[in-house]
Each structure stands twice: as structure tokens, then as C-alpha cells.
Design an enzyme around this catalytic site. Structure first.
Site, PDB file in Angstrom:
ATOM      1  N   HIS A 148      -4.084  10.430   5.884  1.00 32.38           N
ATOM      2  CA  HIS A 148      -3.134  11.774   5.865  1.00 32.38           C
ATOM      3  C   HIS A 148      -3.721  12.803   4.264  1.00 32.38           C
ATOM      4  CE1 HIS A 148      -0.591  10.135   9.283  1.00 32.38           C
ATOM      5  NE2 HIS A 148       0.415  11.096   8.457  1.00 32.38           N
ATOM      6  N   HIS A 197      -0.400   2.800   2.508  1.00 31.97           N
ATOM      7  CA  HIS A 197      -1.946   2.533   1.430  1.00 31.97           C
ATOM      8  C   HIS A 197      -1.584   2.056   0.034  1.00 31.97           C
ATOM      9  CE1 HIS A 197      -4.947   5.377   4.346  1.00 31.97           C
ATOM     10  NE2 HIS A 197      -3.428   6.373   4.731  1.00 31.97           N
TER      11      HIS A 197
END
Length: 233
Positions: A148, A197
Site C-alpha cells: 500500500h 504492517h
């Protein structure tokens, strides 16, 4: 010798020098973060930042009011493959309709190449997702680097730099580029907030994404410069 140096300085513009610095800094940063990702135990840098986004002693509860979690999910969707793919296709079709195939090709190469590079890097590092806190979004791929963060940096910076070429005034150009960078940064932050993450994953994604976008821009600039010189001879 002096004349050669002066010609070189005239040929190399400030944006080119800046893009070179971004590429070099991005590669250096990614290499350093790759060492962090390869450690068998989470780095203190990663754990402290990730826990800072959760209520003390409650790894399942993110900080902030209830609406913030939903807002972060909305922001993170700006870096999803579906949204970035739709934006990319729309821009490419528009550029083809206004008879700018070169610009359309640049967008395709930058985004598709960034996607391929991101997938390759994930497989090469093979870092699992963090398990320090609960995940507030569904994930299925590996963790390093953040796709992302990387692809939003590639896509929005490529589109921002392209749009700035056609906008009048320095202030407007800076605004568009700053908006592109801000969007990429917000997407990366949302990934850490949602617990999917490590911060080092996101930082690595930014480093690789900005470096790749600048490399594509630099290649396009060099090609246009060469084509202009060839046409003039």
C-alpha cells in the site's frame, strides 16, 4: 574543460538533481530497513511505534475516538490495488483520448513496474505480518515492504508530477505534488494504525516507491530531452 562543465550544469536541471537525490536516498533507506526486516525478533523501533497506536495494555483497541478507525480504513483503501488500478486505467484512457500515448505509457510502466517490483521484494524478504497487535483490516500477503505504501507513492507521485507539468504557476505545482506526497504518507500511516504492517515495512515501501517513481520520471525526462535534441539536428 570549463566549457564542458558549464554545458553539463546547464543540461542538468534542479528537478533532475532532486530526483537523483531521492533515488539515492530511497535505495539507501530501503537497504537499511531490509536489515531490520531480516532480524528474527522485532526491532524496538517497530514495537514502540506500533504499540503507541494502541491503548496502553489493550493491543486490540486503537487510540482515538471510534470514528478514527473507520476513517483509517477509508484512507488505507486509497492505496489498495483496486483503487489504484481504477485510477491508473482512468488516467491512461484519458491520456490516450487527448493523444498523449507517451504519457500514457509512462503511467503504465511506472504503476505496473511498481506492482511487479513490490511483489518481487515481498517474496525476496519473506517477512510475516506483525502479531504484536490485532489486525483491524484483512491481509493475505507478506509484510515487507508495504505494498500500500509503495504503490500509493508510485501512483500518486507519478500522477502528481505529470499533472504539475501542465499547471500554471509554481504555487499550484507545489500544491499538487505536496498533495500526492501527503496522500501516500497517510496511506502508510493507516497501515501501521490498523496493525497490518510494522513501521519499517511502511518506511521501506515509501523509500522504494518514491525511488521508483523518480526513476521513471528521470527516464521519461531523459528520453524527452534526447528526442528534442534529435529533432533539432
Amino acid at each position: 574543460m570549463k566549457n564542458t562543465a558549464n554545458k553539463l550544469l546547464n543540461w542538468i536541471e534542479f528537478p533532475v538533481l532532486f530526483s537523483g537525490l531521492v533515488i539515492a536516498g530511497g535505495l539507501w533507506g530501503f537497504e537499511e530497513l531490509m536489515e531490520v526486516a531480516r532480524d528474527t525478533t522485532p526491532h524496538a523501533f517497530d514495537t514502540e511505534i506500533m504499540l503507541a497506536f494502541r491503548e496502553a495494555g489493550q493491543p486490540d483497541n486503537p487510540i482515538g475516538p471510534p470514528w478514527l478507525e473507520g476513517a483509517m480504513r477509508d484512507i488505507t483503501s486509497l492505496g489498495s490495488a483496486i483503487v489504484l488500478g481504477l485510477i491508473t486505467v482512468a488516467v491512461i484512457v484519458y491520456l490516450l483520448l487527448i493523444h498523449k500515448p507517451g504519457a500514457a505509457f509512462l503511467v503504465f510502466v511506472a504503476v505496473a513496474g511498481g506492482q511487479a517490483l513490490s511483489s518481487t521484494l515481498k517474496l525476496g524478504i519473506d517477512r510475516p505480518r506483525p502479531d504484536l497487535v490485532s489486525h483491524l483490516a484483512d491481509v493475505a500477503t507478506l509484510s515487507f515492504p508495504s505494498g500500500h505504501a509503495m504503490l500509493s507513492a508510485v501512483t500518486y507521485l507519478t500522477l502528481g508530477s505529470m499533472a504539475s507539468r501542465f499547471l500554471p504557476g509554481r504555487t499550484t505545482k507545489i500544491y499538487v505534488l505536496a498533495l500526492a506526497v501527503l496522500t501516500a504518507l497517510l496511506v502508510g500511516i493507516s497501515r501501521v494504525y490498523l496493525g497490518v504492517h510494522w513501521p519499517s515495512d511502511v518506511l521501506a515501501g515509501w523509500c522504494a516507491g518514491f525511488a521508483w517513481a523518480m526513476l521513471c520520471w528521470l527516464a521519461a525526462w531523459a528520453f524527452q530531452r534526447w528526442r528534442g535534441q534529435t529533432a533539432g539536428t
